[in-house]
Motif scaffolding. Sequence first.
Motif, PDB file in Angstrom:
ATOM      1  N   ARG A   1      -6.238   6.873   4.587  1.00  0.00           N
ATOM      2  CA  ARG A   1      -6.086   8.093   3.804  1.00  0.00           C
ATOM      3  C   ARG A   1      -5.094   7.853   2.673  1.00  0.00           C
ATOM      4  N   TRP A   2      -5.100   8.789   1.719  1.00  0.00           N
ATOM      5  CA  TRP A   2      -4.042   8.829   0.728  1.00  0.00           C
ATOM      6  C   TRP A   2      -2.784   9.381   1.398  1.00  0.00           C
TER       7      TRP A   2
ATOM      8  N   GLY B   1       0.308   7.867  -5.577  1.00  0.00           N
ATOM      9  CA  GLY B   1      -0.780   6.916  -5.401  1.00  0.00           C
ATOM     10  C   GLY B   1      -0.672   6.085  -4.141  1.00  0.00           C
ATOM     11  N   ALA B   2       0.297   6.394  -3.272  1.00  0.00           N
ATOM     12  CA  ALA B   2       0.471   5.621  -2.041  1.00  0.00           C
ATOM     13  C   ALA B   2      -0.637   5.937  -1.039  1.00  0.00           C
ATOM     14  N   VAL B   3      -0.866   4.994  -0.136  1.00  0.00           N
ATOM     15  CA  VAL B   3      -1.893   5.163   0.899  1.00  0.00           C
ATOM     16  C   VAL B   3      -1.278   4.875   2.262  1.00  0.00           C
ATOM     17  N   ASP B   4      -1.932   5.407   3.300  1.00  0.00           N
ATOM     18  CA  ASP B   4      -1.473   5.214   4.674  1.00  0.00           C
ATOM     19  C   ASP B   4      -2.468   4.351   5.445  1.00  0.00           C
ATOM     20  N   HIS B   5      -1.961   3.280   6.034  1.00  0.00           N
ATOM     21  CA  HIS B   5      -2.750   2.420   6.915  1.00  0.00           C
ATOM     22  C   HIS B   5      -2.327   2.693   8.361  1.00  0.00           C
ATOM     23  N   GLU B   6      -3.286   2.864   9.247  1.00  0.00           N
ATOM     24  CA  GLU B   6      -2.977   3.017  10.671  1.00  0.00           C
ATOM     25  C   GLU B   6      -2.955   1.643  11.316  1.00  0.00           C
TER      26      GLU B   6
ATOM     27  N   GLY C   1      -0.867  -7.001   5.937  1.00  0.00           N
ATOM     28  CA  GLY C   1      -0.797  -6.915   4.485  1.00  0.00           C
ATOM     29  C   GLY C   1       0.038  -8.027   3.892  1.00  0.00           C
ATOM     30  N   ASP C   2       0.060  -8.039   2.577  1.00  0.00           N
ATOM     31  CA  ASP C   2       0.816  -9.071   1.861  1.00  0.00           C
ATOM     32  C   ASP C   2       2.198  -8.586   1.440  1.00  0.00           C
ATOM     33  N   THR C   3       2.469  -7.275   1.557  1.00  0.00           N
ATOM     34  CA  THR C   3       3.735  -6.744   1.069  1.00  0.00           C
ATOM     35  C   THR C   3       4.765  -6.744   2.176  1.00  0.00           C
ATOM     36  N   PRO C   4       6.055  -6.905   1.819  1.00  0.00           N
ATOM     37  CA  PRO C   4       7.100  -6.902   2.845  1.00  0.00           C
ATOM     38  C   PRO C   4       7.278  -5.514   3.421  1.00  0.00           C
ATOM     39  N   LEU C   5       7.702  -5.446   4.678  1.00  0.00           N
ATOM     40  CA  LEU C   5       7.870  -4.184   5.374  1.00  0.00           C
ATOM     41  C   LEU C   5       9.343  -3.836   5.475  1.00  0.00           C
ATOM     42  N   LYS C   6       9.660  -2.556   5.329  1.00  0.00           N
ATOM     43  CA  LYS C   6      11.028  -2.103   5.437  1.00  0.00           C
ATOM     44  C   LYS C   6      11.267  -1.499   6.818  1.00  0.00           C
TER      45      LYS C   6
ATOM     46  N   ALA D   1       2.017   2.493   1.819  1.00  0.00           N
ATOM     47  CA  ALA D   1       2.162   1.436   0.816  1.00  0.00           C
ATOM     48  C   ALA D   1       1.643   1.900  -0.534  1.00  0.00           C
ATOM     49  N   ILE D   2       2.158   1.283  -1.580  1.00  0.00           N
ATOM     50  CA  ILE D   2       1.663   1.505  -2.935  1.00  0.00           C
ATOM     51  C   ILE D   2       0.723   0.349  -3.259  1.00  0.00           C
ATOM     52  N   PRO D   3      -0.574   0.607  -3.426  1.00  0.00           N
ATOM     53  CA  PRO D   3      -1.529  -0.475  -3.680  1.00  0.00           C
ATOM     54  C   PRO D   3      -1.132  -1.332  -4.881  1.00  0.00           C
ATOM     55  N   HIS D   4      -1.284  -2.641  -4.706  1.00  0.00           N
ATOM     56  CA  HIS D   4      -1.022  -3.614  -5.766  1.00  0.00           C
ATOM     57  C   HIS D   4       0.442  -3.621  -6.205  1.00  0.00           C
ATOM     58  N   ALA D   5       1.320  -3.093  -5.355  1.00  0.00           N
ATOM     59  CA  ALA D   5       2.755  -3.122  -5.653  1.00  0.00           C
ATOM     60  C   ALA D   5       3.477  -3.707  -4.452  1.00  0.00           C
ATOM     61  N   ASN D   6       4.631  -4.258  -4.701  1.00  0.00           N
ATOM     62  CA  ASN D   6       5.400  -4.908  -3.643  1.00  0.00           C
ATOM     63  C   ASN D   6       6.287  -3.885  -2.944  1.00  0.00           C
ATOM     64  N   ASP D   7       5.652  -2.857  -2.351  1.00  0.00           N
ATOM     65  CA  ASP D   7       6.418  -1.777  -1.747  1.00  0.00           C
ATOM     66  C   ASP D   7       5.623  -1.157  -0.595  1.00  0.00           C
ATOM     67  N   SER D   8       6.172  -1.201   0.606  1.00  0.00           N
ATOM     68  CA  SER D   8       5.534  -0.583   1.765  1.00  0.00           C
ATOM     69  C   SER D   8       6.594  -0.309   2.821  1.00  0.00           C
ATOM     70  N   THR D   9       6.284   0.580   3.733  1.00  0.00           N
ATOM     71  CA  THR D   9       7.239   0.924   4.780  1.00  0.00           C
ATOM     72  C   THR D   9       6.495   1.325   6.049  1.00  0.00           C
ATOM     73  N   LEU D  10       7.081   1.037   7.188  1.00  0.00           N
ATOM     74  CA  LEU D  10       6.531   1.453   8.472  1.00  0.00           C
ATOM     75  C   LEU D  10       7.145   2.788   8.880  1.00  0.00           C
ATOM     76  N   MET D  11       6.306   3.657   9.462  1.00  0.00           N
ATOM     77  CA  MET D  11       6.780   4.948   9.949  1.00  0.00           C
ATOM     78  C   MET D  11       6.060   5.296  11.238  1.00  0.00           C
ATOM     79  N   ALA D  12       6.669   6.189  12.005  1.00  0.00           N
ATOM     80  CA  ALA D  12       6.043   6.693  13.227  1.00  0.00           C
ATOM     81  C   ALA D  12       5.396   8.033  12.921  1.00  0.00           C
ATOM     82  N   SER D  13       4.153   8.198  13.336  1.00  0.00           N
ATOM     83  CA  SER D  13       3.406   9.433  13.119  1.00  0.00           C
ATOM     84  C   SER D  13       3.122  10.073  14.473  1.00  0.00           C
ATOM     85  N   LYS D  14       3.778  11.202  14.748  1.00  0.00           N
ATOM     86  CA  LYS D  14       3.592  11.917  16.018  1.00  0.00           C
ATOM     87  C   LYS D  14       2.605  13.052  15.796  1.00  0.00           C
TER      88      LYS D  14
END
Length: 310
Positions: A58-59, A84-89, A11-16, A107-120
């Motif tokens: 998914r949303w 309005g955030a979405v989840d990318h695998e 993606g184009d957004t920075p990751l936290k 991530a929030i589409p078209h916004a400069n905000d995203s984060t990585l998470m672990a999904s168990k």
Amino acid sequence: MTQPIIAPHTGDTPLKKTRRSTPGDPFSAAEHAHYESLRTTDIALEGDPDLPPDGAQRWSTWADTPPMQRGPEPLPDWVITATGAVDHELGVLKTGKEADVHLIERAIPHANDSTLMASKRYRTSDHSLFHRSNDYTVARGVKKSREKRALERKSRFGRELAAGRWANAEFAALCLCYEEGIAVPYPVQVHGRELIMEYIGDERQCAPRLADLAMTPERAEALWEQVDDNVELLAHTGYAHGDLSAYNIVVDENDDILFVDLPQIVDVYANPKGFEFLNRDIDNIGRWFISKGLDPEAVEECRARVMAVV
């Protein structure tokens, strides 16, 4: 236990929440394809029936998650709660006998905000290769008679319920530990059989397990001090990890340890074998550190302090 693999962020957004950096991808395309084939595919990844934007799977499920199934407040600033955030695998972090751990980007589409998470994602017993001993679940009652009958009969509903119970048990354990100051990943939410938590690592690779680290006696002693402190803190709350080893402790880029894999956490007072589990945790992790040069007396000192607080 497989080595962690993940797909690079595109993606184009920075990751936290990035903690560890390892250059290069050590896995071939064939290896990526192999681990992709091991992914848990039977978990529902449905949010809004409308297709989410930007190729997301998914949303965000945050809005569908009841407040009691969200992480402790105050929320860390990297947690995204926008409806309005979405989840990318992004790929598979780890495959196991009872659950798979995936890397997701919220991530929030078209916004400069995203984060990585672990999904168990816990498997139902139809797909699980591991069944925990009843010794772990003593004192964990089921109040609703329908649920109790389903669990006993191992019906389809019962199998789904059992998997969800393990996800909820680990979420509750992480919340307890986090609020008590014990070193664990922050639990973001639990939704059905899926537990979402803080991701420890960066966009290339997750933080290594303790067992995978190069070790000197000096480093072993420094890491042992952290393990010792956290075992004592956990015991002070009345609990034992229940399965503590060098394979369920991860170490971040600052050489700080975190306990992971906590669904089997044991109440040392309510469980008749509670003190046995607590002693076993100290024995197991203590032996590993002794093999790396730790003075055995340090392990016995830990045991004495822990038993004094429970």
